[in-house]
Design a protein around this motif. Sequence first.
Motif, PDB file in Angstrom:
ATOM      1  N   ASP A 184      22.640   5.320  41.837  1.00 61.48           N
ATOM      2  CA  ASP A 184      22.197   5.595  43.208  1.00 61.48           C
ATOM      3  C   ASP A 184      20.707   5.307  43.370  1.00 61.48           C
ATOM      4  N   VAL A 185      19.908   5.743  42.378  1.00 61.92           N
ATOM      5  CA  VAL A 185      18.462   5.502  42.427  1.00 61.92           C
ATOM      6  C   VAL A 185      18.175   4.006  42.391  1.00 61.92           C
ATOM      7  N   LEU A 186      18.835   3.284  41.508  1.00 64.31           N
ATOM      8  CA  LEU A 186      18.577   1.841  41.389  1.00 64.31           C
ATOM      9  C   LEU A 186      18.992   1.090  42.648  1.00 64.31           C
ATOM     10  N   GLU A 187      20.061   1.504  43.264  1.00 64.09           N
ATOM     11  CA  GLU A 187      20.499   0.836  44.486  1.00 64.09           C
ATOM     12  C   GLU A 187      19.503   1.043  45.627  1.00 64.09           C
ATOM     13  N   ARG A 188      18.886   2.194  45.651  1.00 63.78           N
ATOM     14  CA  ARG A 188      17.972   2.501  46.747  1.00 63.78           C
ATOM     15  C   ARG A 188      16.526   2.133  46.435  1.00 63.78           C
ATOM     16  N   ASN A 189      16.100   2.308  45.167  1.00 65.86           N
ATOM     17  CA  ASN A 189      14.686   2.153  44.844  1.00 65.86           C
ATOM     18  C   ASN A 189      14.372   1.011  43.889  1.00 65.86           C
ATOM     19  N   ARG A 190      15.358   0.561  43.125  1.00 68.68           N
ATOM     20  CA  ARG A 190      15.217  -0.552  42.175  1.00 68.68           C
ATOM     21  C   ARG A 190      14.352  -0.216  40.965  1.00 68.68           C
ATOM     22  N   LEU A 191      13.679   0.928  40.953  1.00 66.52           N
ATOM     23  CA  LEU A 191      12.853   1.359  39.829  1.00 66.52           C
ATOM     24  C   LEU A 191      13.349   2.713  39.331  1.00 66.52           C
ATOM     25  N   LEU A 192      13.534   2.821  38.042  1.00 64.68           N
ATOM     26  CA  LEU A 192      14.085   4.054  37.484  1.00 64.68           C
ATOM     27  C   LEU A 192      13.446   4.353  36.137  1.00 64.68           C
ATOM     28  N   MET A 193      13.016   5.590  35.943  1.00 63.40           N
ATOM     29  CA  MET A 193      12.556   6.059  34.641  1.00 63.40           C
ATOM     30  C   MET A 193      13.493   7.169  34.200  1.00 63.40           C
ATOM     31  N   ILE A 194      14.228   6.941  33.106  1.00 68.70           N
ATOM     32  CA  ILE A 194      15.142   7.948  32.562  1.00 68.70           C
ATOM     33  C   ILE A 194      14.395   8.758  31.509  1.00 68.70           C
ATOM     34  N   LEU A 195      14.368  10.062  31.693  1.00 68.30           N
ATOM     35  CA  LEU A 195      13.632  10.936  30.791  1.00 68.30           C
ATOM     36  C   LEU A 195      14.579  11.920  30.127  1.00 68.30           C
ATOM     37  N   GLY A 196      14.285  12.269  28.893  1.00 71.31           N
ATOM     38  CA  GLY A 196      15.101  13.254  28.197  1.00 71.31           C
ATOM     39  C   GLY A 196      14.553  13.512  26.812  1.00 71.31           C
ATOM     40  N   MET A 197      15.058  14.558  26.196  1.00 66.90           N
ATOM     41  CA  MET A 197      14.683  14.871  24.822  1.00 66.90           C
ATOM     42  C   MET A 197      15.441  13.940  23.873  1.00 66.90           C
ATOM     43  N   PRO A 198      15.021  13.871  22.608  1.00 69.79           N
ATOM     44  CA  PRO A 198      15.715  12.995  21.661  1.00 69.79           C
ATOM     45  C   PRO A 198      17.203  13.301  21.581  1.00 69.79           C
ATOM     46  N   GLY A 199      18.016  12.239  21.604  1.00 64.39           N
ATOM     47  CA  GLY A 199      19.446  12.390  21.395  1.00 64.39           C
ATOM     48  C   GLY A 199      20.250  12.780  22.613  1.00 64.39           C
ATOM     49  N   THR A 200      19.619  12.810  23.779  1.00 60.43           N
ATOM     50  CA  THR A 200      20.350  13.266  24.965  1.00 60.43           C
ATOM     51  C   THR A 200      21.100  12.156  25.679  1.00 60.43           C
ATOM     52  N   GLY A 201      20.962  10.918  25.223  1.00 58.49           N
ATOM     53  CA  GLY A 201      21.761   9.840  25.792  1.00 58.49           C
ATOM     54  C   GLY A 201      20.997   8.870  26.668  1.00 58.49           C
ATOM     55  N   LYS A 202      19.680   8.814  26.527  1.00 56.66           N
ATOM     56  CA  LYS A 202      18.879   7.896  27.363  1.00 56.66           C
ATOM     57  C   LYS A 202      19.254   6.444  27.107  1.00 56.66           C
ATOM     58  N   THR A 203      19.303   6.072  25.831  1.00 56.11           N
ATOM     59  CA  THR A 203      19.591   4.678  25.499  1.00 56.11           C
ATOM     60  C   THR A 203      21.023   4.316  25.831  1.00 56.11           C
ATOM     61  N   MET A 204      21.969   5.227  25.572  1.00 58.70           N
ATOM     62  CA  MET A 204      23.369   4.951  25.909  1.00 58.70           C
ATOM     63  C   MET A 204      23.529   4.754  27.409  1.00 58.70           C
ATOM     64  N   THR A 205      22.907   5.619  28.189  1.00 60.49           N
ATOM     65  CA  THR A 205      22.981   5.465  29.643  1.00 60.49           C
ATOM     66  C   THR A 205      22.378   4.142  30.067  1.00 60.49           C
TER      67      THR A 205
END
Length: 772
Positions: A184-205
């Motif tokens: 939803d964010v990418l469709e509307r804003n085209r820029l996205l920063m995914i934040l999280g602690m180690p191992g929470t799935g940032k890279t998989m997402t």
Amino acid sequence: MFNYKNLCDYEFEILCKDIMQKKLGVPLQIFARGRDGGIDITDDTVSKNVVIQVKHYINSKYSDLISSLKKEVSKVAELKPEKYYVCCALELTPANKTEIFNLFAEYMEGSCNILSLNDIDEYLQDPANMDIVRKHYKLWLESTNILAEINSRDIFIDCETLLYNIEEEQREFVETSSYRQCIDVLERNRLLMILGMPGTGKTMTTKMLALYYAALGYRIIYTTNGDLQSIKKALSVDKESKEIILLDDCLGQYYFRMKDTQENELMSLIKYVLMHKNKKLIMNSRVTIFQHAKESYIELHSFIDTEKVRLQYIDMDSMTIEDKGRIFKNHLYFRNIPTDHYAQILKNNNYRWIVKHRNYTPRIIEYVTRQNVSSKIAADEYCDFIRRCLDNPTEIWRDEFNNRLKAEDRIFLTSLFSLTDVGVEDKVLRRVFNARITKRTDIDTTRNVWEAVLKRMEGTFVKIIENNGVRQIGAINPSVNDFLKNYLDENEPEVEEIRRNATEYIQVVRGFGPDMADIVKSGDACRYNFASDVEKQLVILSNICELGICINQYRDIVRTFVESLPYAFYNKASTFTVVPSLLSEPLAAYYGTREHLSSEALNDLLDSMDFDDFCVFEENLKNNGLELYELVDSDVVLEKLDKAMRDYIDGYDRSESYTNQDTYELFNENMVYNGSYHEVDVDKVVNILADCVRNDIYDDVTDKLAVFPRAITDDIDLSRYDIWADAGEIESYVCDVLADPGDRDYSDIYDGDSSYSGHLDGMDELDFIFAE
């Protein structure tokens, strides 16, 4: 045909619900799982006009399917639905459908009420039903054929790391609420920063977002090294070309790292994306590193504050129970966790505490479901292993161990692991450590190496505890031990070096010393350090008896043991194994054991035995060509054995007998009509379970008595009817099960539309996901 093997059982059931809901034009509801009375899906929780049975059976045979369906016939007859449907993930022949129809003909219009895998696929291939396909991410992704094109350099630029194992990962992936918010964010804003602690799935997402956009025609440009210059060079000269840029750990993987020039390069890339509507940028970072970057770079901070870069936090605390459960289930299912391991996850609803654990992360779930990890864990220890990993999730040891420690530090840690998983006395570890470093020419032993190492290790890899004035050293948490184990599993030369210099018996036990049998045969056993004199005696005597070792060095140990019976060892099971061997030849003659064992000591030994001890003792005597009545008067044997047997029966754990029975099957088989409705005949069930208790105890005792000669057992008066069973206790258990059947309840029906399934929520959804 779509690849339905990418759907696990609950995903396939939800797909069938969506298909049948559209085909029939009525809202459908999924039942709570377990004993569902023949219902998976229905139109109404009360009337049950439409009932749909879903059978996954994707990797099974038709014979398995038809056998399962035959068990549903009586349930369907009791429900009497107006319409009954069967959906299955098998390709069926016309004859197969006819056979199934004949089972349920009274409730079916025809074979059209049976949807085979062919029928399901034909329905989904119709463009008019693409809405259902799109709802099911894995089917939609495959329909785009993007997985067949992952090696295309025209689509994926510098994406080797991204694409590694991508086909398996996409099967395990779950479309979480965070993932959908990212789109939803990418469709509307085209820029996205995914934040999280180690191992929470940032890279998989990030990876799955890449697949999603690749399927929509985007070129994917990827980097993990922060080389923004190469990213710019990879961008198409065609400004209208659809491209998405992925910057994994863009601000540093373990700590903030960004050269001064990189801030400008990053801001330039962000501005470029903002200027071109067909470009998108996904960045991800650990929260702590991101906060550091904000504090260090004013322009980046400004961009974030003005919301030109939208942030999406992947926070395990805010992730829904359903999403966590689906991640766990998918990993278990697609990694083919053995049935007995999976049964432990289901047992006592263990999946609930796993999913709700404060340290739950996809990375830990990925680790504990690895085949090379789970295969080394016994099934009954699997949940304990998962708990240890969740309690202590830190995985920082490998880099520190390999690159930042001195040789003596590594010797210290591997010596510690060779001794314990918990803690060991300072003096024991020091002894092992010194035995190893004195053989090393690269370590200066003219200084106090021990204290220097201990100072470096305390608080990082190990903890030091004062216990009753004794200093104990142990790993700071279990993840250190997990690492050391894996390290030594992969480093046979170091394991061999530890073995050559082993000084402790516990090292031998843990696989870091020569074989104990070889040590005893060589006469060198007394050179090793044992935890106590009792342990030393037990180990040496056990090997003497097992191997028939006659060596002069062990005469004093044998004599001391025999003369101190029945108090030797303080380990009864071992005593009753060793004594028969010592009383038989050739050991009896070499060590003079019969001369050293008095009749009073032998009688005292029998008095100290319980029933199991008697059986073990007699079995070992027979194995050595002896009988108990040859050593002790038969009347004495009978008296003491009978008393031990009665005590054993009185102390028997009866609850194990009746709690192991399938009470739900008993409930179904023992229903009575009370004038208004059918209910369980509790008294009859209690009597059946009481008989189970008596039979279990009787069979167990008689099996054990079979080791004794008929001359003794014929004089023992034992009847199964003399064995007591606590009917009140059993009745209380039965009533508790009826009052709180848990996730196997077959009468509760769930509705609501807030969950992934469209009908369940919270823990009910979790129970649905992990249904048997």
